[in-house]
Design a protein around this motif. Structure first.
Motif, short mmCIF file in Angstrom:
data_model
loop_
_atom_site.label_atom_id
_atom_site.label_comp_id
_atom_site.label_asym_id
_atom_site.label_seq_id
_atom_site.Cartn_x
_atom_site.Cartn_y
_atom_site.Cartn_z
N UNK A 145 0.84 -1.00 0.00
CA UNK A 145 -0.03 -0.13 -0.07
C UNK A 145 0.71 1.40 0.01
N UNK A 146 2.05 1.12 0.85
CA UNK A 146 2.78 2.14 0.94
C UNK A 146 3.43 2.52 -0.55
N UNK A 147 4.00 1.70 -1.25
CA UNK A 147 4.57 1.83 -2.65
C UNK A 147 3.69 2.06 -3.55
N UNK A 148 2.66 1.48 -3.84
CA UNK A 148 1.57 2.10 -4.75
C UNK A 148 1.25 3.73 -4.51
N UNK A 149 0.93 4.06 -3.29
CA UNK A 149 0.66 5.44 -2.92
C UNK A 149 1.86 6.28 -3.13
N UNK A 150 2.98 5.97 -2.97
CA UNK A 150 4.26 6.70 -2.88
C UNK A 150 4.44 7.15 -4.44
N UNK A 151 4.50 5.86 -5.16
CA UNK A 151 4.70 6.02 -6.65
C UNK A 151 3.76 6.93 -7.32
N UNK A 152 2.67 6.74 -6.99
CA UNK A 152 1.46 7.80 -7.57
C UNK A 152 1.71 9.22 -7.41
N UNK A 153 2.41 9.31 -6.13
CA UNK A 153 2.58 10.84 -5.86
C UNK A 153 4.07 11.32 -6.08
N UNK A 154 4.84 10.46 -6.81
CA UNK A 154 5.83 10.91 -7.16
C UNK A 154 7.18 10.59 -6.13
N UNK A 155 7.01 9.76 -5.23
CA UNK A 155 8.20 9.43 -4.31
C UNK A 155 8.57 7.99 -4.54
N UNK A 156 10.04 7.85 -3.89
CA UNK A 156 10.49 6.75 -3.88
C UNK A 156 10.47 6.28 -2.36
N UNK A 157 10.78 4.90 -2.24
CA UNK A 157 10.69 4.44 -0.88
C UNK A 157 11.87 3.51 -0.58
N UNK A 158 12.29 3.68 0.82
CA UNK A 158 13.63 2.92 1.23
C UNK A 158 12.93 2.12 2.29
N UNK A 159 12.88 0.60 2.24
CA UNK A 159 12.31 -0.25 3.26
C UNK A 159 13.30 -0.91 4.05
N UNK A 160 13.03 -0.92 5.35
CA UNK A 160 14.01 -1.47 6.32
C UNK A 160 13.35 -2.22 7.42
N UNK A 161 14.10 -3.05 8.06
CA UNK A 161 13.42 -3.94 8.88
C UNK A 161 14.17 -3.80 10.29
N UNK A 162 13.49 -3.85 11.44
CA UNK A 162 14.37 -3.71 12.85
C UNK A 162 14.48 -4.98 13.27
N UNK A 163 13.80 -6.11 12.77
CA UNK A 163 13.98 -7.37 13.22
C UNK A 163 13.59 -7.31 14.74
N UNK A 164 12.47 -6.48 15.29
CA UNK A 164 12.41 -6.30 16.77
C UNK A 164 13.27 -5.78 17.53
N UNK A 165 14.37 -5.35 17.12
CA UNK A 165 15.61 -4.86 18.03
C UNK A 165 15.67 -3.17 17.90
N UNK A 166 15.46 -2.61 19.09
CA UNK A 166 15.57 -1.29 19.36
C UNK A 166 16.83 -0.83 18.79
N UNK A 167 18.03 -1.49 18.88
CA UNK A 167 19.33 -0.73 18.53
C UNK A 167 19.28 -0.85 16.99
N UNK A 168 18.88 -1.78 16.40
CA UNK A 168 18.74 -1.93 14.94
C UNK A 168 17.69 -0.70 14.29
N UNK A 169 16.77 -0.58 15.32
CA UNK A 169 16.04 0.54 14.83
C UNK A 169 16.44 1.85 14.98
#
Length: 346
Positions: free
Chosen positions: A84-108
């Protein structure tokens, strides 16, 4: 001359015009005639010229890039939300960087720093299970970079959220089990530092109170809600001094782990113990018995959160207002909770 090294200076030299004129033409400036623009654009295409959008955007102090942080991409809710993020961002002229924290505060925390270094225009964030302080979000606030929480949020002031009504979902799940004749209902809860699990617990407690069912503290089992936690939780509930007849799990994964263990012990589901999960993972419809669950509209959550974030980016820091959008949950009834009564009815 290699295509990837073509510059506006090369185009200018070949056409024997100023580099500034080439630059204005490529930016569709009114200061260049249409005839000249057409000539420059044709030559740029012929030579394989590609604009450096990043450099251009940085000069405008915008990168047209959004950062997205989720606990785990493998979870159905988050993969659906990302779609949903990517579809909406693309239509509005934005790129997306996707990251995952793996449930870790330090990684986040490190991811937030990386997104800041990459000068994203805004951040969509679903916090990790370890997130108990929010110092790492101050850098976003200090730079006036808007961020929107989705699904999992933090109880901090002046923040924007897109959530489902977790309290109502917890109430609906527990009320459904009560309606199936359950009197001793265990709740598998997630970490209570997260607002979503607090609210699902509140819904559970409220349903018990309204239907005059005694609350027992030992019927609330808190964990990280992994599949192994579901197994361990099931072992604990079998050691309780009274017969458990219902489980409301704050996610599907732990519910499925519990169901697998209970079936191995010869316990019938739903006849002996009825089970309701949360999040409508695809596997929940495929297991036997199929799992009753709360559906979370991940794609809609992603679209709504992205639209809200981009509107805040366009408004700018001076006009930006916090906003919370709450979507309605939906209980999907399946075999795991539909108990056979003595009358033979479900």
């Amino acid at each position: 001359m290699e295509n990837n090294k073509i510059t506006i200076h090369d185009i200018a030299r070949i056409l024997k015009i100023d580099s500034s004129t080439v630059s204005r033409a490529l930016n569709d400036s009114d200061r260049v005639t249409q005839k000249t623009k057409d000539k420059i654009l044709a030559k740029a295409q012929e030579l394989g010229y590609q604009r450096n959008h990043l450099a251009s955007n940085l000069r405008k102090s915008k990168t047209y890039t959004l950062g997205v942080i989720v606990p785990r991409i493998s979870r159905h809710l988050f993969s659906s939300a990302i779609a949903g993020v990517e579809e909406t961002a693309y239509k509005m002229g934005y790129n997306v960087i996707i990251c995952q924290s793996l449930e870790q505060l330090e990684r986040e925390r490190n991811i937030v720093g990386t997104l800041l270094a990459n000068r994203v225009d805004g951040v969509l964030l679903s916090v990790s299970m370890e997130t108990i302080n929010y110092d790492h979000l101050q850098g976003l606030k200090q730079r006036n970079i808007p961020f929107v929480f989705f699904d999992r949020h933090c109880n901090i002031s002046d923040n924007s959220n897109v959530l489902i009504d977790d309290y109502q979902a917890g109430f609906d799940a527990t009320e459904h089990l009560i309606g199936q004749g359950c009197k001793h209902i265990v709740h598998f809860s997630g970490p209570q530092n997260l607002e979503i699990y607090k609210n699902r617990l509140k819904g559970y407690l409220s349903a018990l109170q309204i239907y005059d069912i005694e609350f027992r503290k030992d019927l609330i089992i808190e964990s990280r809600l992994m599949e192994i936690d579901g197994v361990e939780n099931a072992k604990l509930l079998l050691e309780l001094p009274y017969k458990i007849d219902g489980i409301f799990s704050a996610n599907d994964i732990a519910a499925i782990g519990a169901m697998q263990y209970l079936k191995q012990q010869g316990i019938r589901i739903p006849e002996d113990i009825a089970v309701v999960g949360f999040s409508n993972e695809p596997i929940s419809a495929l297991i036997e018995p199929s799992l009753t669950t709360i559906d979370q509209p991940g794609f809609k959550i992603g679209k709504t959160a992205t639209t809200l974030l981009i509107s805040q980016i366009h408004e700018g820091a001076t006009k930006m207002k916090s906003e919370t959008i709450i979507l309605k949950p939906n209980l999907i009834e399946r075999k795991s909770s539909l108990r056979k009564f003595e009358s033979g009815n479900y």
